[in-house]
Design a protein around this motif. Sequence first.
Motif, PDB file in Angstrom:
ATOM      1  N   ARG A 177      -8.103  45.419  61.124  1.00  0.00           N
ATOM      2  CA  ARG A 177      -8.223  45.030  62.543  1.00  0.00           C
ATOM      3  C   ARG A 177      -7.127  44.052  62.947  1.00  0.00           C
ATOM      4  N   SER A 197     -10.776  42.497  58.595  1.00  0.00           N
ATOM      5  CA  SER A 197      -9.706  41.648  59.078  1.00  0.00           C
ATOM      6  C   SER A 197      -9.233  40.807  57.909  1.00  0.00           C
ATOM      7  N   TYR A 213     -17.865  36.925  60.328  1.00  0.00           N
ATOM      8  CA  TYR A 213     -17.776  37.936  59.276  1.00  0.00           C
ATOM      9  C   TYR A 213     -19.076  37.937  58.483  1.00  0.00           C
ATOM     10  N   ASP A 214     -19.348  39.057  57.829  1.00  0.00           N
ATOM     11  CA  ASP A 214     -20.510  39.158  56.938  1.00  0.00           C
ATOM     12  C   ASP A 214     -20.142  38.776  55.512  1.00  0.00           C
ATOM     13  N   LYS A 229     -13.436  50.160  54.399  1.00  0.00           N
ATOM     14  CA  LYS A 229     -13.738  51.092  55.501  1.00  0.00           C
ATOM     15  C   LYS A 229     -14.382  52.362  54.949  1.00  0.00           C
ATOM     16  N   HIS A 281     -20.899  46.398  58.092  1.00  0.00           N
ATOM     17  CA  HIS A 281     -20.532  45.017  57.776  1.00  0.00           C
ATOM     18  C   HIS A 281     -19.126  44.683  58.266  1.00  0.00           C
ATOM     19  N   SER A 282     -18.917  43.405  58.485  1.00  0.00           N
ATOM     20  CA  SER A 282     -17.613  42.874  58.860  1.00  0.00           C
ATOM     21  C   SER A 282     -17.057  42.124  57.653  1.00  0.00           C
ATOM     22  N   GLU A 304     -17.701  48.179  59.122  1.00  0.00           N
ATOM     23  CA  GLU A 304     -17.395  48.405  60.537  1.00  0.00           C
ATOM     24  C   GLU A 304     -15.995  47.928  60.869  1.00  0.00           C
ATOM     25  N   GLN A 305     -15.648  46.749  60.350  1.00  0.00           N
ATOM     26  CA  GLN A 305     -14.302  46.228  60.571  1.00  0.00           C
ATOM     27  C   GLN A 305     -13.866  45.365  59.399  1.00  0.00           C
TER      28      GLN A 305
END
Length: 168
Positions: A17, A161, A61-62, A153, A130-131, A158-159
Amino acid sequence: MDCFRWEEDPKWKGILRYNTSLFEYNDFLKKYLARYKYRGDHVLAKAFVLEIENRLKEIKYDHLTTIPLSQERHYERGFNQSTALLETAGIVSSELLSRIHSEKQSKKSRRQRLQQKQVFTLSETNLKGHSILLFDDIYTTGTTLRQAAKLFKEAGAEQVSSITLARG
């Protein structure tokens, strides 16, 4: 520009991301981090605590995970420099990745780095929705971060970064 080039490649589009780098990897920081990373001068990590803490407070974030070293590299160096930076700031990360041993990144050319095959495996395979926030010391080409992000991914994140201490 580097991020735009990655996004133009259909294989990598949308994998990472964004990346935020806290500092520019200039001559001073290169020498400073070499002393920390290769000579084990751990006290030098304290200089980055406040900046790391403040930046992480701004990001949701997770899971926060560091880019791992291979077992061989970890044995050689004695510690993971990215994990140690977070630990110095009192931040615990999740160990979601492991790394296959390969030649040192610093010994590879830009082209070799960009053509590198996948070097990571996941320890957690169900990350649906999850992030993930990746943390590493130096962003050079973005290959390492994107390889890790791709696995996340594929595992349903989900994303993904990233935040790096410095950008080369």
